[in-house]
Scaffold this motif. Structure first.
Motif, PDB file in Angstrom:
ATOM      1  N   LEU A  41      -6.625 -36.789  80.753  1.00 20.60           N
ATOM      2  CA  LEU A  41      -6.281 -37.734  79.697  1.00 20.60           C
ATOM      3  C   LEU A  41      -7.395 -37.706  78.664  1.00 20.60           C
ATOM      4  CD1 LEU A  41      -4.533 -40.068  78.530  1.00 20.60           C
ATOM      5  CD2 LEU A  41      -6.017 -41.628  79.830  1.00 20.60           C
ATOM      6  N   VAL A  43      -9.071 -39.411  75.632  1.00 20.96           N
ATOM      7  CA  VAL A  43      -9.124 -40.746  75.044  1.00 20.96           C
ATOM      8  C   VAL A  43      -9.903 -40.651  73.740  1.00 20.96           C
ATOM      9  CG1 VAL A  43      -9.978 -43.104  75.295  1.00 20.96           C
ATOM     10  CG2 VAL A  43      -8.950 -41.932  77.260  1.00 20.96           C
ATOM     11  N   LEU A  90      -6.283 -49.005  75.802  1.00 24.48           N
ATOM     12  CA  LEU A  90      -5.435 -47.897  76.220  1.00 24.48           C
ATOM     13  C   LEU A  90      -4.065 -48.398  76.658  1.00 24.48           C
ATOM     14  CD1 LEU A  90      -8.001 -45.928  78.387  1.00 24.48           C
ATOM     15  CD2 LEU A  90      -7.223 -45.356  76.084  1.00 24.48           C
ATOM     16  N   LEU A  94      -5.510 -45.321  84.261  1.00 24.61           N
ATOM     17  CA  LEU A  94      -6.540 -44.313  84.499  1.00 24.61           C
ATOM     18  C   LEU A  94      -6.716 -43.918  85.955  1.00 24.61           C
ATOM     19  CD1 LEU A  94      -9.391 -45.479  82.090  1.00 24.61           C
ATOM     20  CD2 LEU A  94      -7.388 -44.074  81.627  1.00 24.61           C
ATOM     21  N   ARG A  97      -7.151 -40.240  87.411  1.00 24.08           N
ATOM     22  CA  ARG A  97      -7.082 -39.254  86.330  1.00 24.08           C
ATOM     23  C   ARG A  97      -8.477 -38.814  85.901  1.00 24.08           C
ATOM     24  NH1 ARG A  97      -2.623 -40.373  82.103  1.00 24.08           N
ATOM     25  NH2 ARG A  97      -2.638 -38.124  82.195  1.00 24.08           N
ATOM     26  N   HIS A  98      -8.530 -37.655  85.291  1.00 24.00           N
ATOM     27  CA  HIS A  98      -9.769 -37.133  84.721  1.00 24.00           C
ATOM     28  C   HIS A  98      -9.763 -37.467  83.228  1.00 24.00           C
ATOM     29  CE1 HIS A  98     -11.046 -35.029  88.342  1.00 24.00           C
ATOM     30  NE2 HIS A  98      -9.749 -34.855  88.544  1.00 24.00           N
ATOM     31  N   VAL A  99     -10.630 -38.377  82.856  1.00 23.93           N
ATOM     32  CA  VAL A  99     -10.672 -38.894  81.496  1.00 23.93           C
ATOM     33  C   VAL A  99     -11.754 -38.168  80.702  1.00 23.93           C
ATOM     34  CG1 VAL A  99     -11.098 -40.951  80.081  1.00 23.93           C
ATOM     35  CG2 VAL A  99      -9.864 -41.160  82.260  1.00 23.93           C
ATOM     36  N   ILE A 101     -13.403 -38.682  77.118  1.00 22.08           N
ATOM     37  CA  ILE A 101     -13.553 -39.465  75.896  1.00 22.08           C
ATOM     38  C   ILE A 101     -13.883 -38.504  74.762  1.00 22.08           C
ATOM     39  CG2 ILE A 101     -14.888 -41.241  74.713  1.00 22.08           C
ATOM     40  CD1 ILE A 101     -15.598 -42.367  77.531  1.00 22.08           C
ATOM     41  N   LEU A 119     -14.387 -47.754  81.215  1.00 23.14           N
ATOM     42  CA  LEU A 119     -13.343 -46.855  81.722  1.00 23.14           C
ATOM     43  C   LEU A 119     -13.580 -46.508  83.187  1.00 23.14           C
ATOM     44  CD1 LEU A 119     -12.731 -44.497  78.668  1.00 23.14           C
ATOM     45  CD2 LEU A 119     -11.578 -46.635  79.277  1.00 23.14           C
ATOM     46  N   PRO A 124     -10.740 -44.125  87.463  1.00 25.15           N
ATOM     47  CA  PRO A 124     -10.414 -42.719  87.216  1.00 25.15           C
ATOM     48  C   PRO A 124     -11.125 -41.805  88.205  1.00 25.15           C
ATOM     49  CG  PRO A 124     -12.122 -43.398  85.720  1.00 25.15           C
ATOM     50  CD  PRO A 124     -11.714 -44.637  86.493  1.00 25.15           C
ATOM     51  N   VAL A 127     -14.968 -39.517  84.397  1.00 19.34           N
ATOM     52  CA  VAL A 127     -15.032 -39.831  82.964  1.00 19.34           C
ATOM     53  C   VAL A 127     -16.149 -38.983  82.371  1.00 19.34           C
ATOM     54  CG1 VAL A 127     -15.488 -41.572  81.197  1.00 19.34           C
ATOM     55  CG2 VAL A 127     -14.224 -42.214  83.261  1.00 19.34           C
TER      56      VAL A 127
END
Length: 183
Positions: A41, A43, A90, A94, A97-99, A101, A119, A124, A127
């Motif tokens: 994801l 962001v 958002l 999350l 998930r692999h966020v 930024i 976050l 997640p 991040v």
């Protein structure tokens, strides 16, 4: 908008449009390799990261989702106040998930450090941060940034999404704003 369209407002062009696109392609190759088998994801941090996010996403070959946050520690000033506010949160969950930024510029690091912790508190898998620009001399907080486009001096810069009073975002390069514009 090209630098010559506003040359009286800039003291110097720091990074050209071509340099930006070349570097984003290099970062995209790294990100593709690092996240090739992950649920990613991106962001984007509004409003400044719009250009970076769009061009980075187009350069990536991995499947991904995108979402946006708006946070502020500036208000109408050219300096960070240190107080972070969420203006738009958002829409995506999350958990697991692999966020990544995506940020335009890292100045003091205060806002980004706060955002990363915020976050991380949402569960997640990871991040990480990708920033087009970083100002090492402006850092007040150490922020681990996995992907950095360019390190620049601690000057007030505009272009490629970065603004002053909502102007100059559409400048295709990044330049130092002349003091007479904001003083």
């Amino acid at each position: 908008m090209l630098p010559e369209d506003i040359e009286g407002d800039l003291t110097k062009v720091l990074v050209t449009e071509e340099q930006i696109h070349d570097r984003l392609n290099e970062l995209a190759a790294q990100i593709d390799a690092d996240y090739h088998d992950k649920d990613v994801l991106l962001v984007g941090v509004l409003k400044g990261a719009v250009m970076v996010m769009a061009d980075l996403a187009r350069a990536l070959s991995i499947p991904l989702d995108m979402d946006w946050m708006a946070v502020s520690s500036y208000g109408a000033s050219t300096k960070s106040s240190g107080v972070v506010r969420i203006l738009k949160d958002l829409d995506a969950a999350l958990e697991g998930r692999h966020v990544l930024i995506v940020e335009d510029v890292i100045d003091s690091g205060v806002t980004l450090s706060w955002l990363r912790e915020n976050l991380l508190s949402r569960g997640p898998a990871s991040v990480e941060i990708c920033a087009l620009l970083r100002k090492p001399d402006a850092a007040k907080v150490e922020v681990d940034v996995k992907y950095v486009g360019f390190e620049i001096p601690n000057d007030f810069v505009v272009g490629y999404g970065l603004d002053f009073a909502e102007k100059y975002r559409n400048l295709r390069s990044v330049g130092i704003l002349a003091p007479h514009v904001y003083e």
